[in-house]
Design a protein around this motif. Structure first.
Motif, PDB file in Angstrom:
ATOM      1  N   THR A 172       1.036  -0.947  -0.138  1.00  0.00           N
ATOM      2  CA  THR A 172      -0.103  -0.342   0.296  1.00  0.00           C
ATOM      3  C   THR A 172       0.699   1.081   0.058  1.00  0.00           C
ATOM      4  O   THR A 172       0.367   2.222   0.070  1.00  0.00           O
ATOM      5  N   GLU A 173       2.020   1.576  -0.146  1.00  0.00           N
ATOM      6  CA  GLU A 173       2.840   2.155  -0.072  1.00  0.00           C
ATOM      7  C   GLU A 173       3.144   3.180  -1.340  1.00  0.00           C
ATOM      8  O   GLU A 173       2.635   2.266  -1.875  1.00  0.00           O
ATOM      9  N   ARG A 174       3.404   4.128  -1.048  1.00  0.00           N
ATOM     10  CA  ARG A 174       3.396   4.932  -2.491  1.00  0.00           C
ATOM     11  C   ARG A 174       4.393   5.055  -3.175  1.00  0.00           C
ATOM     12  O   ARG A 174       5.569   4.297  -3.359  1.00  0.00           O
ATOM     13  N   ASN A 175       4.390   5.246  -4.588  1.00  0.00           N
ATOM     14  CA  ASN A 175       5.836   4.593  -5.606  1.00  0.00           C
ATOM     15  C   ASN A 175       7.035   5.316  -4.663  1.00  0.00           C
ATOM     16  O   ASN A 175       7.066   6.375  -4.614  1.00  0.00           O
ATOM     17  N   GLY A 176       8.077   4.567  -5.074  1.00  0.00           N
ATOM     18  CA  GLY A 176       9.055   5.184  -5.199  1.00  0.00           C
ATOM     19  C   GLY A 176      10.839   3.972  -4.931  1.00  0.00           C
ATOM     20  O   GLY A 176       9.758   3.162  -4.959  1.00  0.00           O
ATOM     21  N   THR A 177      11.367   4.628  -4.321  1.00  0.00           N
ATOM     22  CA  THR A 177      12.716   3.815  -4.110  1.00  0.00           C
ATOM     23  C   THR A 177      12.795   4.324  -2.313  1.00  0.00           C
ATOM     24  O   THR A 177      12.971   5.529  -2.069  1.00  0.00           O
ATOM     25  N   LEU A 178      13.008   2.953  -2.233  1.00  0.00           N
ATOM     26  CA  LEU A 178      13.510   2.574  -0.499  1.00  0.00           C
ATOM     27  C   LEU A 178      15.387   2.574  -0.568  1.00  0.00           C
ATOM     28  O   LEU A 178      15.779   1.266  -0.826  1.00  0.00           O
ATOM     29  N   ILE A 179      16.153   2.562  -0.459  1.00  0.00           N
ATOM     30  CA  ILE A 179      17.663   2.737  -0.312  1.00  0.00           C
ATOM     31  C   ILE A 179      18.071   2.427   1.838  1.00  0.00           C
ATOM     32  O   ILE A 179      17.968   3.594   1.712  1.00  0.00           O
ATOM     33  N   GLU A 180      18.727   1.323   1.965  1.00  0.00           N
ATOM     34  CA  GLU A 180      18.971   1.063   3.179  1.00  0.00           C
ATOM     35  C   GLU A 180      20.793   0.512   3.318  1.00  0.00           C
ATOM     36  O   GLU A 180      20.825  -0.315   2.716  1.00  0.00           O
ATOM     37  N   PHE A 181      21.382   1.253   3.866  1.00  0.00           N
ATOM     38  CA  PHE A 181      22.779   0.796   3.513  1.00  0.00           C
ATOM     39  C   PHE A 181      23.470   1.313   4.945  1.00  0.00           C
ATOM     40  O   PHE A 181      23.471   1.791   5.454  1.00  0.00           O
ATOM     41  N   THR A 182      24.562  -0.030   5.779  1.00  0.00           N
ATOM     42  CA  THR A 182      25.655   0.224   6.651  1.00  0.00           C
ATOM     43  C   THR A 182      27.355  -0.081   5.716  1.00  0.00           C
ATOM     44  O   THR A 182      27.491  -0.936   5.579  1.00  0.00           O
ATOM     45  N   PRO A 183      27.733   1.000   5.419  1.00  0.00           N
ATOM     46  CA  PRO A 183      29.510   1.259   5.600  1.00  0.00           C
ATOM     47  C   PRO A 183      29.628  -0.240   6.630  1.00  0.00           C
ATOM     48  O   PRO A 183      29.521   0.042   7.492  1.00  0.00           O
ATOM     49  N   ASP A 184      30.794  -0.396   4.832  1.00  0.00           N
ATOM     50  CA  ASP A 184      31.384  -1.674   6.199  1.00  0.00           C
ATOM     51  C   ASP A 184      32.631  -1.044   6.670  1.00  0.00           C
ATOM     52  O   ASP A 184      33.728  -0.717   6.093  1.00  0.00           O
ATOM     53  N   GLU A 185      33.211  -1.577   7.798  1.00  0.00           N
ATOM     54  CA  GLU A 185      33.890  -1.343   8.833  1.00  0.00           C
ATOM     55  C   GLU A 185      35.451  -1.365   8.452  1.00  0.00           C
ATOM     56  O   GLU A 185      36.271  -1.477   8.650  1.00  0.00           O
ATOM     57  N   ALA A 186      34.956  -2.447   7.648  1.00  0.00           N
ATOM     58  CA  ALA A 186      36.205  -3.377   7.299  1.00  0.00           C
ATOM     59  C   ALA A 186      36.763  -2.273   6.343  1.00  0.00           C
ATOM     60  O   ALA A 186      38.367  -2.735   5.911  1.00  0.00           O
ATOM     61  N   LEU A 187      36.527  -1.706   5.854  1.00  0.00           N
ATOM     62  CA  LEU A 187      37.066  -0.514   4.777  1.00  0.00           C
ATOM     63  C   LEU A 187      37.061   0.274   5.014  1.00  0.00           C
ATOM     64  O   LEU A 187      38.028   1.308   4.821  1.00  0.00           O
ATOM     65  N   PHE A 188      36.349   1.392   6.501  1.00  0.00           N
ATOM     66  CA  PHE A 188      36.123   2.599   6.647  1.00  0.00           C
ATOM     67  C   PHE A 188      36.985   2.142   7.728  1.00  0.00           C
ATOM     68  O   PHE A 188      37.055   3.845   8.875  1.00  0.00           O
ATOM     69  N   GLY A 189      37.105   1.435   8.449  1.00  0.00           N
ATOM     70  CA  GLY A 189      37.836   1.467   9.776  1.00  0.00           C
ATOM     71  C   GLY A 189      36.347   1.306  11.085  1.00  0.00           C
ATOM     72  O   GLY A 189      35.613   1.845  10.680  1.00  0.00           O
ATOM     73  N   LYS A 190      37.149   0.696  12.056  1.00  0.00           N
ATOM     74  CA  LYS A 190      36.203   0.632  13.455  1.00  0.00           C
ATOM     75  C   LYS A 190      35.556   2.266  13.780  1.00  0.00           C
ATOM     76  O   LYS A 190      34.389   1.782  14.576  1.00  0.00           O
ATOM     77  N   ASP A 191      36.381   2.627  13.784  1.00  0.00           N
ATOM     78  CA  ASP A 191      36.105   4.259  14.741  1.00  0.00           C
ATOM     79  C   ASP A 191      34.840   5.171  13.378  1.00  0.00           C
ATOM     80  O   ASP A 191      34.808   6.444  13.753  1.00  0.00           O
ATOM     81  N   PHE A 192      34.972   5.191  11.901  1.00  0.00           N
ATOM     82  CA  PHE A 192      33.734   5.830  11.676  1.00  0.00           C
ATOM     83  C   PHE A 192      32.885   6.360  12.490  1.00  0.00           C
ATOM     84  O   PHE A 192      32.186   5.304  12.556  1.00  0.00           O
ATOM     85  N   LYS A 193      32.821   7.128  11.872  1.00  0.00           N
ATOM     86  CA  LYS A 193      31.165   7.669  11.567  1.00  0.00           C
ATOM     87  C   LYS A 193      30.615   8.901  10.836  1.00  0.00           C
ATOM     88  O   LYS A 193      31.113   9.401  10.477  1.00  0.00           O
ATOM     89  N   PHE A 194      29.310   9.720  10.834  1.00  0.00           N
ATOM     90  CA  PHE A 194      28.800   9.761   9.858  1.00  0.00           C
ATOM     91  C   PHE A 194      28.354  11.706  10.692  1.00  0.00           C
ATOM     92  O   PHE A 194      28.443  11.557  11.707  1.00  0.00           O
ATOM     93  N   ARG A 195      29.374  12.127  10.540  1.00  0.00           N
ATOM     94  CA  ARG A 195      29.153  13.875  10.982  1.00  0.00           C
ATOM     95  C   ARG A 195      27.851  14.354   9.930  1.00  0.00           C
ATOM     96  O   ARG A 195      27.855  14.718   8.943  1.00  0.00           O
ATOM     97  N   PRO A 196      26.992  14.887  11.246  1.00  0.00           N
ATOM     98  CA  PRO A 196      25.619  15.342  11.062  1.00  0.00           C
ATOM     99  C   PRO A 196      25.633  16.198  10.495  1.00  0.00           C
ATOM    100  O   PRO A 196      25.521  17.092   9.169  1.00  0.00           O
ATOM    101  N   GLU A 197      26.593  17.114  10.487  1.00  0.00           N
ATOM    102  CA  GLU A 197      26.161  19.330   9.392  1.00  0.00           C
ATOM    103  C   GLU A 197      27.043  18.330   8.412  1.00  0.00           C
ATOM    104  O   GLU A 197      27.432  19.277   7.179  1.00  0.00           O
ATOM    105  N   PHE A 198      28.203  17.347   8.186  1.00  0.00           N
ATOM    106  CA  PHE A 198      28.418  17.210   6.690  1.00  0.00           C
ATOM    107  C   PHE A 198      27.532  17.066   5.594  1.00  0.00           C
ATOM    108  O   PHE A 198      27.440  17.431   4.126  1.00  0.00           O
TER     109      PHE A 198
END
Length: 629
Positions: A172-198
């Motif tokens: 019953t959802e409206r048309n469109g696309t949904l993408i969900e992802f979690t970057p891989d810490e094996a590549l970006f490092g264990k301490d990676f985090k998104f900064r909301p200001e960026f």
């Protein structure tokens, strides 16, 4: 056998062994997922841990949003929702939705997409069919779901490998696309985090370039009514010298004004993509601006004087754009469309006609522009003599000056480690000695201050040439004429965590804001976080950067622990310092996020309003017992 022949034998044997090892088994064919994970730099540029606005995790987010923007550009979906929960990102649009029978291919098979059909996506951002596949391949977990005419299709992946291909189901959802992802810490490092200001800066840019579109980030709305004029108004560091000139035409939009700062500040976009490295369209605008101004005032002004202190935003729509990399940070196209006029001619004609007409209708703005250009001309000529004297002095001083302990690799060198190049600015020889003894001589340089630098607020640029320390710092950075020659990717202020250290830090930030704001805007300036405490027992040593970390370390090590309070960098031994400037180095980026008027802020903290500043400090003073409590 001669000695030279005997010495050559090991090399011959090594070559023979290598030749024997090169067989059919040496040739490998990688799947697209394997290649993306093995060579991520080809697809998203730098990896990083999220401390820089151009780090890979933000490119993954941008690639996901770009597809939704292209839907909006084609007239489908007026809202995009972005959610961030810890490290998981969710992007939902309300466009047409990926055709259900092709969801799996569109997010996993490289060079698959609708963007090869220019009739479907005439002036899209993504044209190579790579972006979403890179997001998939570089994510620990990835889900893509399309909603289309009462039906939905969901696919799930882990590190680019298919985990579950769900059957088409009713919705019953409206048309469109949904993408969900979690970057891989094996590549970006264990301490990676998104900064909301960026992320917020990214979303504001999307809003400015797509009027009528609403983006939400964790419920906060981003929307613009005036396009690039709003963008410039939001990012100005002080009051403009004249009202923002806002020019619009088919496939072209420009907004600009002049301020009181030094340098040139540009925000350039192609098809809604933020081209941080500029490209052919920005070069064409800079050239067209100078020519139009010269023709209008009938004066052969120097190009540098016309553009000095400019703040400008430039957006162009190009048919089938060619970018210089997959990250699309620099436009390489020479034509506005296949078989169409050149970008140089297209932008030149637009600026000449629209700006000339604007200046004729707005004489006060024209007069203010002319006054600014002539003021820049006078200052440039005044600086010319001072520069030559300063260079002679620096040439003599460099023979015995020991302020700079340089490194071997610099930004722009053809070496994969060149982006690691870092200049640490420290206070005094003691801290410089500890850091120099343990640094990586390939990529880490040290510049030692002597005492507190001069407060440069309100001073003109000639202070750089009259003050030996600032001139040597400018020379070390190689930014006298522009940021193009910057020798270090990271400029790190490494001062003590005490009152004097904080003051020196503020003086240096003021200096860079006043004369080299691009160093901050482009994400090159950082603060080095050094430990405040060392908590240890006979078995383990823990370095703590805050009172909370100290308390946790005390609890972990038990009653037998001892605590050392570091008052300055000079107290930290060379052996310990190695841990703080290596892989575990903590850097806090200096940004202009959420800062509407840096001139006003500098005026308050660095100007001569002593009573007001004194009252503010007294009202906001926190003593140590309050902080601990």
């Amino acid at each position: 056998m001669r000695l030279s022949e005997r010495a050559a034998l090991p090399l011959c044997l090594a070559n023979a062994i290598m030749a024997q090892a090169y067989t059919e088994a040496s040739i490998k064919t990688l799947s697209s997922t394997e290649h993306i994970r093995l060579r991520p730099g080809m697809y998203i540029g730098r990896l990083g841990n999220g401390a820089h606005a151009e780090d890979g995790i933000y490119v993954l987010l941008k690639e996901s949003i770009d597809n939704s923007i292209d839907e909006f550009t084609m007239g489908y979906g007026r809202k995009i929702e972005i959610e961030l929960q810890d490290r998981m990102v969710r992007v939902r649009d309300y466009g047409r939705g990926i055709p259900l029978g092709k969801v799996l291919e569109c997010v996993s098979i490289i060079n698959t997409g609708a963007k090869y059909d220019s009739e479907t996506f005439k002036k899209a951002v993504g044209l190579n069919g790579v972006g979403q596949k890179a997001v998939n391949a570089l994510s620990f977990s990835y889900r893509a779901q399309a909603f289309r005419d009462g039906q939905t299709k969901l696919v799930e992946f882990a590190q680019g490998k298919l985990r579950k291909d769900h059957k088409i189901a009713k919705t019953t959802e409206r048309n469109g696309t949904l993408i969900e992802f979690t970057p891989d810490e094996a590549l970006f490092g264990k301490d990676f985090k998104f900064r909301p200001e960026f992320i917020e800066d990214m979303l504001w840019n999307y809003a400015f370039l797509n009027r009528g579109l609403t983006l939400t980030f964790n419920g906060k709305a981003f929307r613009s009514e005036n396009g690039l004029k709003d963008l410039l108004q939001k990012n100005l560091s002080g009051e403009p010298l004249y009202p923002i000139i806002h020019l619009e035409g088919e496939d072209m939009e420009v907004a600009f004004t002049h301020g009181a700062h030094y340098g040139e500040e540009y925000y350039s976009f192609v098809n809604g993509q933020h081209t941080t490295m500029g490209g052919t369209h920005l070069a064409a605008f800079r050239e067209a601006l100078v020519e139009t101004v010269r023709n209008f005032f009938k004066r052969d002004y120097d190009a540098a004087d016309v553009r000095q202190s400019i703040d400008a935003a430039v957006s162009v729509r190009v048919m089938e754009p060619v970018f210089e990399s997959q990250t699309k940070t620099k436009l390489g196209s020479t034509d506005i469309a296949p078989g169409g006029p050149s970008i140089r001619d297209f932008i030149g004609k637009f600026v000449q006609q629209s700006l000339d007409g604007y200046l004729h209708k707005n004489r006060e703005t024209a007069d203010a522009l002319r006054n600014k250009i002539e003021e820049s001309e006078r200052e440039r000529k005044e600086l010319a003599g001072i520069r030559s004297l300063a260079r002679e002095r620096a040439k003599k001083a460099s023979l015995h000056n020991r302020k700079l302990r340089d490194c071997r690799l610099h930004l722009g060198d053809r070496n994969e480690r060149a982006e690691e190049s870092t200049l640490f600015i420290v206070e005094g020889d003691s801290a410089a000695g500890s850091l120099t003894a343990t640094r990586d001589v390939q990529t880490q340089a040290v510049f030692a201050l002597k005492g507190k630098p001069l407060n440069t607020f309100g001073l003109s640029k000639k202070v750089i040439y009259e003050n030996e320390e600032f001139h040597l710092l400018q020379s070390a950075l190689n930014v006298e004429d522009s940021m193009d020659g910057l020798r270090y990717n990271r400029v790190v202020i490494a001062t003590d965590a005490d009152v004097d250290g904080m003051h020196i830090r503020l003086l240096l930030i003021s200096f860079f804001l006043q004369f080299f704001p691009d160093l901050i805007r482009n994400g090159h300036l950082f603060i080095l976080e050094t430990p405040l405490f060392r908590v240890r027992n006979k078995k383990e040593t823990i370095y703590c950067y805050s009172e909370e970390e100290k308390q946790a370390a005390m609890k972990k090590l038990g009653a037998s622990h001892e605590i050392t309070r570091f008052k300055g960098l000079g107290e930290i031994s060379a052996g310990e310092f190695k841990d703080f400037i290596g892989e575990a180095m903590r850097l806090e980026p200096v940004t202009l996020a959420h800062l509407n008027d840096s001139n006003e802020l500098l005026g308050f903290f660095m100007g001569k309003n002593t009573p007001e500043r004194q009252d503010f400090i007294i009202d906001n003073l926190k003593v140590e017992k309050d902080l601990v409590a």
